[in-house]
Design an enzyme around this catalytic site. Structure first.
Site, PDB file in Angstrom:
ATOM      1  N   ARG A  33      10.221  53.546  33.462  1.00 18.49           N
ATOM      2  CA  ARG A  33      11.349  53.675  34.115  1.00 18.49           C
ATOM      3  C   ARG A  33      11.708  55.278  34.388  1.00 18.49           C
ATOM      4  O   ARG A  33      10.864  56.179  33.729  1.00 18.49           O
ATOM      5  CB  ARG A  33      12.520  53.003  33.600  1.00 18.49           C
ATOM      6  CG  ARG A  33      12.508  52.827  32.158  1.00 18.49           C
ATOM      7  CD  ARG A  33      12.461  53.991  31.144  1.00 18.49           C
ATOM      8  NE  ARG A  33      13.616  55.142  31.625  1.00 18.49           N
ATOM      9  CZ  ARG A  33      13.661  56.419  31.540  1.00 18.49           C
ATOM     10  NH1 ARG A  33      12.749  56.719  30.891  1.00 18.49           N
ATOM     11  NH2 ARG A  33      14.692  56.867  31.908  1.00 18.49           N
ATOM     12  N   GLY A  34      12.674  55.498  35.007  1.00 13.55           N
ATOM     13  CA  GLY A  34      12.929  57.155  35.441  1.00 13.55           C
ATOM     14  C   GLY A  34      12.165  57.381  36.582  1.00 13.55           C
ATOM     15  O   GLY A  34      11.171  56.977  36.725  1.00 13.55           O
ATOM     16  N   ALA A  35      13.102  57.936  37.568  1.00 15.24           N
ATOM     17  CA  ALA A  35      12.704  57.951  39.015  1.00 15.24           C
ATOM     18  C   ALA A  35      11.259  58.543  39.363  1.00 15.24           C
ATOM     19  O   ALA A  35      10.645  57.965  39.803  1.00 15.24           O
ATOM     20  CB  ALA A  35      13.891  58.865  39.710  1.00 15.24           C
ATOM     21  N   GLN A  95      18.828  54.143  26.655  1.00 20.72           N
ATOM     22  CA  GLN A  95      17.606  55.220  27.015  1.00 20.72           C
ATOM     23  C   GLN A  95      17.828  56.520  26.215  1.00 20.72           C
ATOM     24  O   GLN A  95      16.886  57.025  25.860  1.00 20.72           O
ATOM     25  CB  GLN A  95      17.480  55.440  28.682  1.00 20.72           C
ATOM     26  CG  GLN A  95      16.877  54.428  29.331  1.00 20.72           C
ATOM     27  CD  GLN A  95      18.028  53.624  30.258  1.00 20.72           C
ATOM     28  OE1 GLN A  95      19.307  53.285  29.331  1.00 20.72           O
ATOM     29  NE2 GLN A  95      17.758  53.124  31.166  1.00 20.72           N
ATOM     30  N   ASP A 111      18.492  59.961  40.272  1.00 21.27           N
ATOM     31  CA  ASP A 111      17.561  58.890  40.806  1.00 21.27           C
ATOM     32  C   ASP A 111      17.602  59.116  42.247  1.00 21.27           C
ATOM     33  O   ASP A 111      16.612  58.766  42.931  1.00 21.27           O
ATOM     34  CB  ASP A 111      18.268  57.641  40.313  1.00 21.27           C
ATOM     35  CG  ASP A 111      17.772  57.310  39.001  1.00 21.27           C
ATOM     36  OD1 ASP A 111      18.449  57.685  38.170  1.00 21.27           O
ATOM     37  OD2 ASP A 111      16.577  56.601  38.697  1.00 21.27           O
ATOM     38  N   ASN A 166      22.799  58.629  39.542  1.00 23.09           N
ATOM     39  CA  ASN A 166      22.113  58.932  38.154  1.00 23.09           C
ATOM     40  C   ASN A 166      22.610  57.613  37.190  1.00 23.09           C
ATOM     41  O   ASN A 166      23.744  56.956  37.395  1.00 23.09           O
ATOM     42  CB  ASN A 166      22.356  60.223  37.514  1.00 23.09           C
ATOM     43  CG  ASN A 166      21.305  60.339  36.378  1.00 23.09           C
ATOM     44  OD1 ASN A 166      19.911  60.064  36.645  1.00 23.09           O
ATOM     45  ND2 ASN A 166      21.575  60.861  35.309  1.00 23.09           N
ATOM     46  N   LYS A 167      22.033  57.636  36.088  1.00 27.20           N
ATOM     47  CA  LYS A 167      22.571  56.632  35.055  1.00 27.20           C
ATOM     48  C   LYS A 167      23.904  56.383  35.017  1.00 27.20           C
ATOM     49  O   LYS A 167      24.566  57.222  34.858  1.00 27.20           O
ATOM     50  CB  LYS A 167      21.946  56.880  33.930  1.00 27.20           C
ATOM     51  CG  LYS A 167      21.940  55.923  32.606  1.00 27.20           C
ATOM     52  CD  LYS A 167      21.552  54.391  32.937  1.00 27.20           C
ATOM     53  CE  LYS A 167      20.141  54.330  33.601  1.00 27.20           C
ATOM     54  NZ  LYS A 167      19.632  53.135  34.247  1.00 27.20           N
TER      55      LYS A 167
END
Ligand code: MRU
Length: 345
Positions: A47-49, A197, A238, A248-249
């Site tokens: 995960r993570g862009a 995360q 993201d 973003n998150k």
């Protein structure tokens, strides 16, 4: 270099650290097919862009390589099916679509070549996307570190580190660079409910690589900012709209409001591939809704009654709350419409 590999192309397989198992176990999974790569993205093995983008490119390369089609048009339609499946894995991080488009453009440019040539080119392109990401994060790190004073405490949210990229990280790349150049940096990581995360990944990777980190609950952010315990906030992204609004998150928006009200710089660190120039404002960015069990359950135990639950995975931070956007091509500041466009030149 971090002491672990987030993702790797190895012996015609895609190997990833299983981020669902961290921090209790450091195990790696091997994907032998593009369907396995798609599943790994969907189920948050990776995960993570930027990391999602690399996985998408490697997934397409793997699908192409394993294709048994000998007819060119059948092979090309199989590539379309592969891209389509990978594009449905996660909706918000634009790096996924950026990587898919880059692979598609490569195929379009080489349509006249034979199947083996296209297969090899796709594998090489996926490896190039990986290598470029390493370089990009290093550049973001060295450009952004100039904004971080010696002795600073940096608050970060979610995981924008080595685990979210090929290596080094975006927000954490800046922290790593400042730290490596001798600055005495400390990090405060928010736990990042509901998927944790920050607690599971950011705290793990910083601790593993010897960077000082303190973990807080998300609701402690106001306390630490109001007590003067935070000098700078740095988060990843993201997707960034062309006006500088940032997806973003979930929880990033709250942090930006808090930072503004306490006069703390709020930086976003991201590669240019995270800027979606086709998205003019943040409201256009699709926000992933995730399983409500992430909210109602902890470690498999139900902690809430059966009520309606909302679980958006991302939020939008309006551009007026963003002090600067730090990219590998330089630092963009308000007004973002012009400064983000200049990064393309
Ligand atoms: O749901 P995730 O873990 O994929 O969300 C990741 C984030 O929101 C990160 O902060 C963002 O991708 C930046 S990563 C360099």
């Amino acid at each position: 270099m971090s002491s672990f590999k987030t993702i790797e192309w190895k012996n015609d397989r895609v190997v990833m650290i299983d981020q669902r198992k961290l921090p209790s176990e450091e195990v790696y999974i091997e994907c032998l097919t593009y369907k396995e790569v798609a599943k790994a993205i969907k189920e948050m093995v990776i995960r993570g862009a930027p990391a999602i983008g690399i996985a998408a490119a490697m997934g397409i390369a793997l699908g192409a390589l394993k294709s048994s089609k000998s007819d060119k048009s059948e092979f090309l339609s199989e590539l379309d099916e592969i891209s389509l499946l990978i594009s449905t894995t996660r909706p918000t991080a634009v790096n996924l679509f950026w990587a898919i488009n880059r692979m598609k453009e490569l195929v379009d440019r080489n349509k006249g070549e034979d199947i083996d040539f296209i297969k090899n080119s796709l594998v090489e392109e996926a490896k190039r996307i990986y290598e470029e990401d390493v370089e990009t994060c290093r550049r973001i790190g060295s450009i952004g570190a100039k904004l971080i004073e010696d002795g600073s405490v940096v608050l970060t949210h979610c995981n924008a580190g080595s685990l979210a990229t090929a290596d080094y990280g975006t927000a954490l790349g800046i922290v790593r660079n400042a730290f490596e150049s001798g600055k005495k940096i400390k990090v405060i990581a928010t736990e990042t409910r509901p998927y944790l995360q920050g607690a599971r990944l950011t705290a793990w990777e910083l601790n593993k690589d010897g960077l000082p980190v303190s973990l807080i609950t998300d609701s402690t952010a106001g306390y630490v900012m109001s007590r003067g315990m935070v000098d700078t906030v740095i988060v990843g992204a993201d997707r960034i709209a062309s006006n500088g609004d940032v997806a973003n998150k979930i929880g990033t928006y709250v942090l930006s409001v808090l930072a503004k009200s306490h006069d703390i710089p709020f930086y976003v660190a991201a590669p240019v591939s995270t800027i979606d120039y086709d998205c003019s404002v943040g409201e256009m960015i699709p926000i992933e809704e995730r399983n409500i069990k992430e909210v109602t359950h902890i470690m498999g135990n139900k902690i809430a009654p059966d009520v309606n639950v909302l679980n958006p995975a991302f939020d939008i931070t309006p551009n007026e709350n963003v002090s600067s956007i730090i990219t590998e091509k330089g630092i963009a500041s308000a007004p973002y419409l012009g400064s983000l466009k200049e990064l393309l030149d």
